[in-house]
Design a protein around this motif. Structure first.
Motif, mmCIF file in Angstrom:
data_model
loop_
_atom_site.group_PDB
_atom_site.id
_atom_site.type_symbol
_atom_site.label_atom_id
_atom_site.label_comp_id
_atom_site.label_asym_id
_atom_site.label_seq_id
_atom_site.Cartn_x
_atom_site.Cartn_y
_atom_site.Cartn_z
ATOM 1 N N ASN A 1 -21.161 3.088 -28.848
ATOM 2 C CA ASN A 1 -22.489 3.156 -28.233
ATOM 3 C C ASN A 1 -23.007 4.591 -28.206
ATOM 4 O O ASN A 1 -24.183 4.841 -28.475
ATOM 5 C CB ASN A 1 -22.444 2.588 -26.816
ATOM 6 N N ARG B 1 -23.469 -1.950 -30.090
ATOM 7 C CA ARG B 1 -23.279 -2.519 -28.749
ATOM 8 C C ARG B 1 -22.567 -3.868 -28.838
ATOM 9 O O ARG B 1 -21.682 -4.173 -28.016
ATOM 10 C CB ARG B 1 -24.642 -2.666 -28.071
ATOM 11 N N GLU C 1 -27.950 0.662 -33.131
ATOM 12 C CA GLU C 1 -27.560 0.679 -31.723
ATOM 13 C C GLU C 1 -27.199 -0.725 -31.233
ATOM 14 O O GLU C 1 -26.213 -0.909 -30.506
ATOM 15 C CB GLU C 1 -28.682 1.271 -30.870
ATOM 16 N N THR C 2 -27.977 -1.730 -31.646
ATOM 17 C CA THR C 2 -27.704 -3.114 -31.242
ATOM 18 C C THR C 2 -26.379 -3.604 -31.807
ATOM 19 O O THR C 2 -25.560 -4.213 -31.107
ATOM 20 C CB THR C 2 -28.835 -4.042 -31.701
ATOM 21 N N ALA D 1 -23.858 5.741 -31.799
ATOM 22 C CA ALA D 1 -25.042 5.064 -32.352
ATOM 23 C C ALA D 1 -26.342 5.561 -31.741
ATOM 24 O O ALA D 1 -27.406 5.443 -32.367
ATOM 25 C CB ALA D 1 -24.918 3.566 -32.140
ATOM 26 N N SER D 2 -26.269 6.136 -30.552
ATOM 27 C CA SER D 2 -27.493 6.567 -29.864
ATOM 28 C C SER D 2 -28.257 7.597 -30.697
ATOM 29 O O SER D 2 -27.734 8.655 -31.021
ATOM 30 C CB SER D 2 -27.136 7.170 -28.502
ATOM 31 N N SER E 1 -32.676 1.482 -33.507
ATOM 32 C CA SER E 1 -32.375 0.322 -32.673
ATOM 33 C C SER E 1 -31.460 -0.677 -33.371
ATOM 34 O O SER E 1 -30.633 -1.337 -32.729
ATOM 35 C CB SER E 1 -33.675 -0.378 -32.250
#
Length: 425
Positions: free
Chosen positions: A357, A372, A368-369, A360-361, A365
């Motif tokens: 997480n 997660r 990131e998804t 990926a930040s 998006s």
């Protein structure tokens, strides 16, 4: 060894680049590919060469794109000390440097590059200038042995030392010698440099044939021809096919950067040395795209994904924790590849992290998804390997099933595909 400490005035006025910051590509035209004694007032404004693709036997994936295939990579570093006072050849001098990592490192001068500056006596007011390599340019003060005899001796010492080194280190030394003495880089001293350059070639031929370099002065007569019509091609029967390719790549890459930034002066790159606080204080405004390193991390990510896929297909399989772990590794390395491509100056924030997480930040998006989703299924990276990550008698081998592994592998594959399309290209 004495540590260099700049005068108080310099400390207060010069916004030196932060060690470990990547050198922006527009600064490449200011780098001096020759070599010389590094003066103390330049100790905090030096570049360390991390990588030069032209030094490798590069064939796989050669796209013909200069920025992808020929792009060298440099870091700003600070020299802390000169190591040893009895070294007479500048190229072999050792320096202890601060490269932004936890420990100081000792490296040889052939890995360091100064910047070409004008001749103003006031060091504080000096400005960078482009490398001068045309007959109409002003003369450039540069290190040169006092005579041909001294030059030949220095060349032989350097090449003998290079042949004791690993292949890449050997090529770094040879590259610096070639670029320093090539007549195309020395229009103000062509005849002298022709002779020295010919000496380099003759020495390389002997070393490639496992022959000693004779120190007898009479043996240098062959290298003392005028060289005015000298053919600077290399024979096909030796290691120098790489040397020819190196020079061709260097010229093509140099032309690429000169053309790209020909309308930019150092002043336009944020002003003179004293006014560069905007760049050196805010490196995030100048992202560095380290594409070669990005491709390296992406290559390993794909290999990890392939191994996780093969393991998933094996039947019977009671090790789905390892399938998940390899897929987790693939996702982690691919996202780090994305950061190298997006801005290598920010890699230090995620380099030692295994938290998907966090890594990926900032990568979009979609990534990131997916990151997660993987983290939700796997938990921390230690959970897939160590029993003490669980309570009671549970162990990693029994905590993951085929369905979970398939979902994790699929998500990792999607991450790699997005990184490839959006960042690696």
């Amino acid at each position: 060894m004495e540590e260099y400490d700049p005068p108080v005035g310099l400390k207060e006025t010069l916004p030196y680049p932060k060690p470990g910051t990547f050198v922006p590509k527009e600064f490449y035209v200011f780098l001096d590919n020759s070599y010389d004694e590094i003066p103390e007032y330049d100790y905090r404004f030096v570049a360390l060469e991390l990588e030069d693709p032209a030094l490798t036997d590069y064939t796989e994936g050669d796209t013909g794109d200069v920025e992808l295939d020929l792009e060298p990579t440099y870091l700003f570093v600070h020299i802390v000390r000169k190591v040893g006072s009895d070294v007479t050849i500048p190229l072999l001098q050792e320096y202890q440097i601060d490269d932004g990592t936890e420990n100081l490192n000792t490296i040889k001068a052939y890995q360091l590059f100064k910047y070409v500056c004008d001749k103003k006596d006031n060091d504080v007011e000096r400005k960078l200038v482009r490398t001068r390599n045309t007959p109409d340019d002003d003369d450039k003060v540069n290190y040169q042995p006092p005579s041909l005899k001294a030059a030949y001796k220095e060349i032989k010492v350097c090449l003998k030392e290079s042949w004791k080194q690993p292949e890449v280190e050997k090529r770094k030394i040879v590259k610096r010698l070639l670029l320093k003495w090539h007549p195309d880089q020395n229009h103000d001293n062509v005849e002298f440099c022709n002779k020295v350059f010919q000496c380099i070639q003759q020495c390389l031929q002997r070393l490639n044939k496992s022959l000693d370099l004779v120190n007898d002065d009479a043996d240098d007569e062959g290298a003392q021809s005028s060289g005015r019509n000298f053919d600077f091609s290399f024979p096909e029967d030796y290691w120098s096919s790489w040397l020819q390719r190196l020079l061709e790549r260097y010229k093509r890459g140099r032309k690429f950067y000169e053309e790209r930034y020909k309308s930019r002066t150092y002043d336009e790159c944020d002003g003179d040395w004293n006014a560069k606080r905007a760049f050196f204080g805010e490196p995030e405004l100048h992202p560095y795209h380290y594409r070669a390193e990005a491709r390296r991390w992406q290559k390993q990510a794909k290999s990890d994904l392939d191994n996780s896929t093969l393991s998933l297909q094996r039947k019977p399989n009671n090790s789905f924790n390892w399938v998940c772990y390899m897929a987790h590794q693939a996702a982690e390395k691919s996202m780090k590849a994305a950061w190298y491509a997006k801005d290598a100056n920010k890699v230090h924030t995620v380099r030692y992290s295994h938290n998907l997480n966090s890594i990926a930040s900032g990568l979009g998006s979609g990534i990131e998804t997916l990151a997660r989703n993987v983290s939700t299924l796997t938990g921390e990276h230690t959970r897939m390997r160590y029993p003490d990550a669980f309570y009671g008698q549970q162990v990693p081998e029994k905590a993951f099933n085929r369905e979970t592994a398939q979902t994790v592998v699929s998500a990792a594959k999607q991450i790699i595909e997005i990184v490839q399309g959006n960042y690696i290209r």
